[in-house]
Design an enzyme around this catalytic site. Structure first.
Site, short mmCIF file in Angstrom:
data_model
loop_
_atom_site.label_atom_id
_atom_site.label_comp_id
_atom_site.label_asym_id
_atom_site.label_seq_id
_atom_site.Cartn_x
_atom_site.Cartn_y
_atom_site.Cartn_z
N PRO A 228 39.12 46.74 22.88
CA PRO A 228 37.97 45.82 22.75
C PRO A 228 37.11 45.83 24.00
O PRO A 228 37.61 45.83 25.12
CB PRO A 228 38.65 44.45 22.55
CG PRO A 228 40.01 44.76 22.02
CD PRO A 228 40.41 46.06 22.66
N GLY A 229 35.80 45.85 23.79
CA GLY A 229 34.87 45.76 24.91
C GLY A 229 34.47 47.08 25.52
O GLY A 229 33.72 47.12 26.49
N THR A 230 34.96 48.20 24.96
CA THR A 230 34.63 49.49 25.56
C THR A 230 33.27 50.02 25.13
O THR A 230 32.79 51.00 25.70
CB THR A 230 35.71 50.53 25.21
OG1 THR A 230 35.94 50.52 23.79
CG2 THR A 230 37.02 50.22 25.91
N HIS A 447 56.71 32.43 49.36
CA HIS A 447 56.71 33.21 48.12
C HIS A 447 55.67 34.33 48.18
O HIS A 447 55.98 35.50 47.90
CB HIS A 447 56.43 32.28 46.94
CG HIS A 447 56.48 32.95 45.60
ND1 HIS A 447 57.50 32.75 44.70
CD2 HIS A 447 55.62 33.83 44.99
CE1 HIS A 447 57.27 33.47 43.61
NE2 HIS A 447 56.13 34.12 43.77
N GLU A 448 54.44 33.99 48.54
CA GLU A 448 53.37 34.99 48.56
C GLU A 448 53.56 35.99 49.69
O GLU A 448 53.31 37.19 49.52
CB GLU A 448 52.01 34.30 48.68
CG GLU A 448 51.66 33.39 47.52
CD GLU A 448 51.75 34.09 46.17
OE1 GLU A 448 51.56 35.32 46.10
OE2 GLU A 448 52.01 33.40 45.17
N HIS A 451 56.02 38.64 48.62
CA HIS A 451 55.40 39.74 47.87
C HIS A 451 54.75 40.74 48.83
O HIS A 451 54.98 41.95 48.72
CB HIS A 451 54.31 39.19 46.94
CG HIS A 451 54.82 38.47 45.74
ND1 HIS A 451 55.70 39.03 44.85
CD2 HIS A 451 54.56 37.21 45.27
CE1 HIS A 451 55.96 38.16 43.88
NE2 HIS A 451 55.29 37.05 44.11
#
Length: 652
Positions: A228-230, A447-448, A451
């Site tokens: 969708p959207g291409t 937490h971040e 990562h």
């Protein structure tokens, strides 16, 4: 022979067109006339019966006896009868009164007697006998004409609002004549391969004799397939715009009705219209609405199958040399009926895929050609950070950037507007009203950073570009953004394992620092599980199962969901393999964070203070500035990337 001449030779003459136009009008008026006649006759009969039921005839002698007895209240003298109202009836409600009447006789003493009597109300009204012509006119012709006008008015309104009962089987296609689509290939960017495949169709519509001379036949239909959207619909309109021919646009759902046979009728009408306007292009959007595979299962849709059968018949029946080309679009090609895709029908499948880096750059140039930009705008940079975006996404990004510039009172869009707009698409806007407790902010910060640090400590990871613990409207309490140095189309097993460790780095940081587990890692765990399952069941990256495919993709261009293609026992073993893979990646992430605990604490404290840090600021903790690689070039705080690890607010 020119295109316009081809169209002219295939159209009927003017007189035939007028006859065809007049015939439907007469056919639609005739039922209205018959209905109006019936309604007028019924109304007259009902009214006559009603009047008769409200009146009672008596003898003239009875009338005289009632008068002498003083029972009469009102008398009305008419040309052919005498109407009588007694004193008892005068006391009753008017709608319940039953009027008495008697015949008119030659009695010279009656009128003087009634006039002289002051106890009764006497109406002397001598009316000439009505003309039969006037009676017919007032009773039948005028009401009949009014009914015709009323029904005609109602039918026109119903036809406009509901499609009309008389035109229920007519095609609902929107017709764009000649170049009224307003779209050419110049308006379509990032789809060079698709445009090249469609160029031959345009050339055939311009020069059909070139193909006829060698005996070649143009494909009857082409199927545009993509996410969708291409830009599948945009490409179809561009083909019509380039060819300069009528363009019939209709959605697959427009054929589907609750009445069996209506869809098939609309298919016939559509092809008849297109043949009259040939050369022309028929475009059926979302063809999967009527083109699903037929089956014999209970509850199958007879109307849809009849419509599909009619469509197949029409495609086989018309001659492509006349210049009628069929285009269709779908993002679910796997569910289409095999008969629809065989040679001689939709001969070509044209993939309209997500644009690559060069395609995204061209698409951005198309969407910004009417946007006032500042000199600092670097569309190459925007194209690089929008990997995976389709044309509709890029158009929305540019529009959001323009709206942001207006909100801030500027006359042009700058680079920050474009970067912030893309970040809004990824994570939403900042939630200023969300207030986290101190312990929650610490957990989110670790937490971040977990990562980011796990990613930075591995060789195959994308560089970190931004870390933030500012809550956003997408539900994220924070996120870490990464961007590949160059666009990748293949991922090795090492790349995927690196990504697994990075996704689990947030939960690992919570466990290493706080000795606890929060619900904030829900999204990370879900993504890691899906990736690990794909490695085992689809990519053949398992020692236990080797190259065996245990799952197949059901919807490549939509959800990407898979269906299991193995026995229950094998699926259970695959689950064990997935769990072991995730556990090993999680343990490795914990090991890296424990070995770099001091660095983890230092960066987390810095993030807790600033709330948002850039990739350059993050890398400064890992290496001295003079040793920074070129890939860690500073990025504005508002810049984002397609790869992110989010901390969900609904879970914290």
């Amino acid at each position: 022979m020119s295109t316009s001449n081809n169209r002219g030779t295939n159209r009927p003459s003017g007189n035939n067109q007028k006859d065809d136009q007049n015939r439907p009008k007469l056919n639609s008026i005739l039922p209205i006339v018959i209905l109006a006649v019936i309604v007028v006759l019924v109304i007259n009969v009902l009214y006559s019966n009603y009047k008769a039921s409200m009146m009672e005839e008596i003898k003239y002698s009875e009338f005289l006896d009632m008068y002498k007895a003083g029972q009469i209240s009102e008398v009305e003298l008419q040309s052919d009868r005498i109407l009588i109202l007694t004193k008892d009836q005068a006391k009753e409600p008017e709608e319940q009164r039953k009027i008495l009447y008697t015949g008119r006789v030659d009695d010279d003493d009656l009128i003087p007697m009634l006039k002289a009597d002051s106890k009764i109300v006497f109406y002397e009204e001598i009316v000439d006998p009505a003309s039969p012509l006037m009676t017919i006119l007032l009773s039948y012709i005028i009401p009949f004409a009014i009914m015709i006008l009323l029904f005609n008015f109602l039918m026109k309104n119903l036809s406009g609002k509901m499609g009309g009962s008389m035109s229920i089987g007519q095609s609902k296609a929107k017709v764009y004549m000649e170049k009224e689509t307003g779209v050419t290939f110049a308006d379509v960017a990032g789809q060079d391969e698709a445009k090249e495949s469609l160029q031959e169709i345009i050339d055939f519509l311009h020069n059909p004799q070139k193909y006829a001379a060698i005996g070649a036949k143009i494909p009857k239909g082409a199927l545009l397939v993509g996410s969708p959207g291409t830009g599948k619909t945009l490409l179809a309109k561009a083909v019509a715009g380039e060819a300069g021919v009528p363009f019939f646009f209709i959605s697959g759902s427009d054929f589907v009705e609750m009445f069996v046979g209506v869809g098939a009728s609309r298919v016939r009408d559509l092809f008849q219209q297109a043949t009259k306007q040939a050369p022309a292009i028929i475009f059926i959007d979302e063809i999967d609405a009527i083109g699903k595979s037929r089956d014999n299962r209970l509850g199958s849709n007879d109307e849809r199958e009849q419509t599909l059968n009619q469509l197949l018949s029409e495609i086989d029946g018309f001659d492509s040399s006349k210049g009628v080309i069929i285009l269709a679009a779908t993002n679910r090609p796997e569910i289409l009926d095999k008969a629809l895709l065989r040679a001689g029908r939709f001969d070509r499948r044209i993939i309209v895929d997500k644009p690559n880096l060069a395609g995204r750059l061209q698409t951005l140039k198309v969407h910004t050609k009417n946007i006032r930009l500042t000199e600092d705008v670097d569309l190459n940079r925007i194209a690089a950070v929008t990997a995976g975006a389709v044309g509709a996404d890029l158009a929305n990004l540019v529009n959001e950037a323009a709206l942001r510039a207006v909100r801030q009172g500027r006359q042009a869009v700058n680079q920050e507007d474009l970067l912030v707009s893309f970040e809004v698409v990824i994570a939403g806007t900042e939630k200023k009203g969300t207030v986290l407790t101190d312990i929650e902010k610490r957990i989110v910060s670790y937490h971040e950073v977990g990562h980011a640090l796990v990613a930075a400590l591995q060789k195959h990871s994308a560089p970190v570009q931004k870390i933030t613990i500012v809550p956003h409207t997408s539900g994220a309490l924070g996120y870490t953004l990464q961007m590949e140095e160059e666009e990748k189309f293949l991922n090795s097993k090492e790349d995927l394992i690196t990504e697994l460790r990075t996704l689990l780095g947030g939960r690992a940081a919570e466990d290493v620092v706080f000795g606890t587990q929060t619900t904030g890692a829900a999204n990370d765990i879900e993504r890691a599980t899906n990736l690990a399952r794909a490695m085992i069941m689809q990519y053949g990256m398992s020692k236990r199962f080797g190259l065996m495919a245990l799952a197949t993709t059901e919807s490549q261009y939509l959800s990407g969901q898979t269906s299991r293609n193995c026995a229950e026992s094998t699926a259970a073993e695959a689950d064990d393999e997935v769990r072991e893979l995730l556990q090993s990646c999680y343990e490795e992430a914990c090991r890296m964070l424990r070995e770099n605990r001091a660095l983890l604490d230092e960066i987390a404290l810095f993030l807790l203070t600033k709330e948002t840090i850039t990739g350059e600021e993050f890398m400064a903790f890992l290496k001295p500035p003079e040793e920074l690689p070129a890939s860690t070039e500073a990025m504005p705080a508002s810049e984002s990337d397609v790869t992110s690890s989010e901390d969900s607010s609904e879970n914290l």
